[in-house]
Design an enzyme around this catalytic site. Structure first.
Site, mmCIF file in Angstrom:
data_model
loop_
_atom_site.group_PDB
_atom_site.id
_atom_site.type_symbol
_atom_site.label_atom_id
_atom_site.label_comp_id
_atom_site.label_asym_id
_atom_site.label_seq_id
_atom_site.Cartn_x
_atom_site.Cartn_y
_atom_site.Cartn_z
ATOM 1 N N GLU A 41 56.872 15.193 41.063
ATOM 2 C CA GLU A 41 56.232 15.917 40.491
ATOM 3 C C GLU A 41 55.091 16.128 39.340
ATOM 4 O O GLU A 41 54.500 14.396 39.133
ATOM 5 C CB GLU A 41 57.875 15.447 38.659
ATOM 6 C CG GLU A 41 57.463 16.001 37.713
ATOM 7 C CD GLU A 41 58.061 15.717 36.044
ATOM 8 O OE1 GLU A 41 57.176 15.750 35.375
ATOM 9 O OE2 GLU A 41 59.082 14.490 36.404
ATOM 10 N N LYS A 130 67.608 15.100 32.375
ATOM 11 C CA LYS A 130 66.928 14.326 32.510
ATOM 12 C C LYS A 130 66.882 13.817 30.255
ATOM 13 O O LYS A 130 66.971 15.430 29.683
ATOM 14 C CB LYS A 130 65.105 14.841 32.112
ATOM 15 C CG LYS A 130 64.724 14.451 31.538
ATOM 16 C CD LYS A 130 62.899 15.257 32.480
ATOM 17 C CE LYS A 130 61.745 14.591 31.214
ATOM 18 N NZ LYS A 130 60.976 15.350 31.553
#
Length: 213
Positions: A41, A130
């Site tokens: 990411e 998350k």
């Protein structure tokens, strides 16, 4: 909603390479991939992040999950999707962002900090969740949340995780599937050798934790 992304072949550690630049992103990601990472990411508050993401997509193709973090609005999501990314991570729970990214074929990990946000994200089609910041939950809070979630939804704590077994093991025992790893894995000030050492330590100790769970 049927989940569209199969993560069974992915190492469940998301490398958050905040601060990476287009000049070194290929070298950094290459080291992470060599050490076992498959999900990378580039946060959108990094320098020229979309250029970095495009370079990663071109270099590594669809074999890995490559994309963006800190995707907070539909406008940003559209820009990320346009790069060819197949991974989107957010710090917040925006149903429109989630559905946009899932419909574009991206593995999508929205950030949640309450049960309401968790179920909102699931309803919007989130791939998995998350937990951010995980300090909002703690171990007991995470266990309580997991007990009411659908069995196929996996939790990725983010925030303050370091490469020691002592840091990761309690979360894994409580039901975490993996982690998002930030400054303990990568800082822009680190040398490539330091990044490799950190990545190797995270992967090795994570696997030790899973095997001993």
């Amino acid at each position: 909603m049927t989940k569209q992304i199969d993560l069974t072949k992915q190492l469940p550690l998301i490398a958050i390479i905040r601060g990476v630049t287009p000049d070194n992103v290929i070298d950094v990601a290459g080291i992470l991939i060599e050490e076992g990472f498959t999900m990378i990411e580039v946060p959108l508050n990094s320098p020229d992040p979309l250029t970095s993401i495009r370079a990663l997509v071109k270099e590594f193709g669809s074999e890995y999950l490559i994309g963006a973090g800190t995707v907070t609005t539909p406008e940003l999501a559209a820009k990320v999707i346009d790069t060819g990314a197949n991974l989107v991570v957010t710090p917040n729970c925006d149903p429109k962002v989630i559905s946009m990214c899932v419909n574009a074929g991206c593995a999508t990990f929205p950030g949640v900090a309450t049960p309401t946000e968790a179920f909102t994200a699931i309803s919007a089609g989130a791939t998995d969740l998350k937990l951010f910041p995980v300090s909002m939950f703690g171990i007991e809070g995470m266990k309580a949340l997991k007990s009411v979630l659908p069995n196929d939804i996996k939790l990725y704590p983010v925030g303050g995780i370091n490469p020691s077994i002592e840091s990761m093991q309690p979360y894994i025992k409580a039901g975490a599937a993996g982690f998002g790893l930030g400054s303990a894995l990568f800082k822009s000030s680190m040398s490539l050798d330091e990044i490799r050492k950190s990545a190797r330590s995270f992967v090795h100790n994570f696997r030790e934790c899973v095997n001993n769970h």
